[in-house]
Design a protein around this motif. Structure first.
Motif, PDB file in Angstrom:
ATOM      1  N   PHE A  97       0.734  -1.175   0.002  1.00  0.00           N
ATOM      2  CA  PHE A  97       0.198   0.057   0.071  1.00  0.00           C
ATOM      3  C   PHE A  97       0.776   1.206  -0.069  1.00  0.00           C
ATOM      4  O   PHE A  97       0.508   2.261   0.627  1.00  0.00           O
ATOM      5  CB  PHE A  97      -0.993   0.070   1.286  1.00  0.00           C
ATOM      6  CG  PHE A  97      -1.720  -1.034   1.192  1.00  0.00           C
ATOM      7  CD1 PHE A  97      -2.814  -1.376   0.560  1.00  0.00           C
ATOM      8  CD2 PHE A  97      -1.505  -2.220   2.011  1.00  0.00           C
ATOM      9  CE1 PHE A  97      -3.708  -2.491   0.306  1.00  0.00           C
ATOM     10  CE2 PHE A  97      -2.374  -3.489   2.222  1.00  0.00           C
ATOM     11  CZ  PHE A  97      -3.332  -3.559   1.365  1.00  0.00           C
ATOM     12  N   LEU A  98       1.820   1.250  -0.703  1.00  0.00           N
ATOM     13  CA  LEU A  98       3.049   2.389  -0.812  1.00  0.00           C
ATOM     14  C   LEU A  98       2.251   3.588  -1.663  1.00  0.00           C
ATOM     15  O   LEU A  98       1.488   3.385  -2.730  1.00  0.00           O
ATOM     16  CB  LEU A  98       4.140   1.760  -1.474  1.00  0.00           C
ATOM     17  CG  LEU A  98       5.135   1.163  -0.794  1.00  0.00           C
ATOM     18  CD1 LEU A  98       6.289   0.712  -1.543  1.00  0.00           C
ATOM     19  CD2 LEU A  98       5.550   1.547   0.590  1.00  0.00           C
ATOM     20  N   PRO A  99       2.571   4.739  -1.268  1.00  0.00           N
ATOM     21  CA  PRO A  99       1.995   5.991  -2.052  1.00  0.00           C
ATOM     22  C   PRO A  99       2.414   5.990  -3.517  1.00  0.00           C
ATOM     23  O   PRO A  99       3.673   5.487  -3.812  1.00  0.00           O
ATOM     24  CB  PRO A  99       2.083   7.246  -1.343  1.00  0.00           C
ATOM     25  CG  PRO A  99       2.614   6.552  -0.082  1.00  0.00           C
ATOM     26  CD  PRO A  99       2.881   5.343  -0.234  1.00  0.00           C
ATOM     27  N   HIS A 143       8.879   7.016  -4.339  1.00  0.00           N
ATOM     28  CA  HIS A 143       9.950   6.998  -4.823  1.00  0.00           C
ATOM     29  C   HIS A 143      10.266   8.391  -4.709  1.00  0.00           C
ATOM     30  O   HIS A 143      11.379   8.624  -4.408  1.00  0.00           O
ATOM     31  CB  HIS A 143       9.990   6.750  -6.566  1.00  0.00           C
ATOM     32  CG  HIS A 143       9.214   7.934  -7.249  1.00  0.00           C
ATOM     33  ND1 HIS A 143       7.834   7.730  -7.407  1.00  0.00           N
ATOM     34  CD2 HIS A 143       9.481   8.615  -8.141  1.00  0.00           C
ATOM     35  CE1 HIS A 143       7.404   8.674  -8.021  1.00  0.00           C
ATOM     36  NE2 HIS A 143       8.250   9.188  -8.530  1.00  0.00           N
ATOM     37  N   ILE A 144       9.629   9.600  -4.659  1.00  0.00           N
ATOM     38  CA  ILE A 144       9.962  10.819  -4.423  1.00  0.00           C
ATOM     39  C   ILE A 144      10.491  11.076  -2.773  1.00  0.00           C
ATOM     40  O   ILE A 144      11.412  11.782  -2.477  1.00  0.00           O
ATOM     41  CB  ILE A 144       9.022  11.778  -4.527  1.00  0.00           C
ATOM     42  CG1 ILE A 144       8.781  12.052  -6.100  1.00  0.00           C
ATOM     43  CG2 ILE A 144       9.256  13.487  -4.119  1.00  0.00           C
ATOM     44  CD1 ILE A 144       7.392  12.563  -6.581  1.00  0.00           C
ATOM     45  N   TYR A 145       9.645  10.525  -2.125  1.00  0.00           N
ATOM     46  CA  TYR A 145      10.047  10.514  -0.613  1.00  0.00           C
ATOM     47  C   TYR A 145      11.273   9.641  -0.457  1.00  0.00           C
ATOM     48  O   TYR A 145      11.976  10.101   0.495  1.00  0.00           O
ATOM     49  CB  TYR A 145       8.864   9.686   0.187  1.00  0.00           C
ATOM     50  CG  TYR A 145       7.429  10.554   0.097  1.00  0.00           C
ATOM     51  CD1 TYR A 145       7.349  11.650  -0.198  1.00  0.00           C
ATOM     52  CD2 TYR A 145       6.400   9.721  -0.080  1.00  0.00           C
ATOM     53  CE1 TYR A 145       6.154  12.188  -0.293  1.00  0.00           C
ATOM     54  CE2 TYR A 145       5.084  10.282   0.338  1.00  0.00           C
ATOM     55  CZ  TYR A 145       4.951  11.452  -0.313  1.00  0.00           C
ATOM     56  OH  TYR A 145       3.815  11.852  -0.190  1.00  0.00           O
ATOM     57  N   LEU A 146      11.538   8.656  -1.048  1.00  0.00           N
ATOM     58  CA  LEU A 146      12.799   7.985  -1.036  1.00  0.00           C
ATOM     59  C   LEU A 146      14.020   8.697  -1.369  1.00  0.00           C
ATOM     60  O   LEU A 146      14.941   8.621  -0.567  1.00  0.00           O
ATOM     61  CB  LEU A 146      12.814   6.383  -1.697  1.00  0.00           C
ATOM     62  CG  LEU A 146      11.736   5.532  -1.044  1.00  0.00           C
ATOM     63  CD1 LEU A 146      11.901   4.189  -1.928  1.00  0.00           C
ATOM     64  CD2 LEU A 146      12.373   5.120   0.269  1.00  0.00           C
TER      65      LEU A 146
END
Length: 87
Positions: free
Chosen positions: A49-51, A55-58
């Motif tokens: 259930f990842l947003p 990838h931007i947050y990572l």
């Protein structure tokens, strides 16, 4: 909205002061460890259930970890043994 900070100018005094207060109260190694642990717990429990923009947050977290690593290197020996910030 731009995602790059203009480094051609000196840091505003309020930002510089906020960074000093942050470093006084928060050992970078402890912050890095805590955020990495929280991230791993989140990934282990929410992997399906990842947003969509995760990838931007990572990328942002990778930059934070790099900053914490550099701060930890540069502040070695400045923190008290109890880990409660700079003495």
């Amino acid at each position: 909205m731009s995602t790059e900070f203009n480094l051609d100018k000196p840091l505003p005094p309020k930002i510089e002061e906020a960074l000093k207060v942050f470093l006084k109260r928060t050992p970078p190694e402890r912050l890095s460890r805590a955020v990495r642990t929280l991230l791993m717990e989140y990934l282990l429990n929410k992997h399906d259930f990842l947003p969509t923009d995760f990838h931007i947050y990572l990328d942002d977290l990778a930059n934070l970890f790099a900053l914490c690593d550099q701060l930890d290197t540069e502040t070695k020996g400045l923190y008290s043994r109890d880990g409660k910030g700079m003495g």
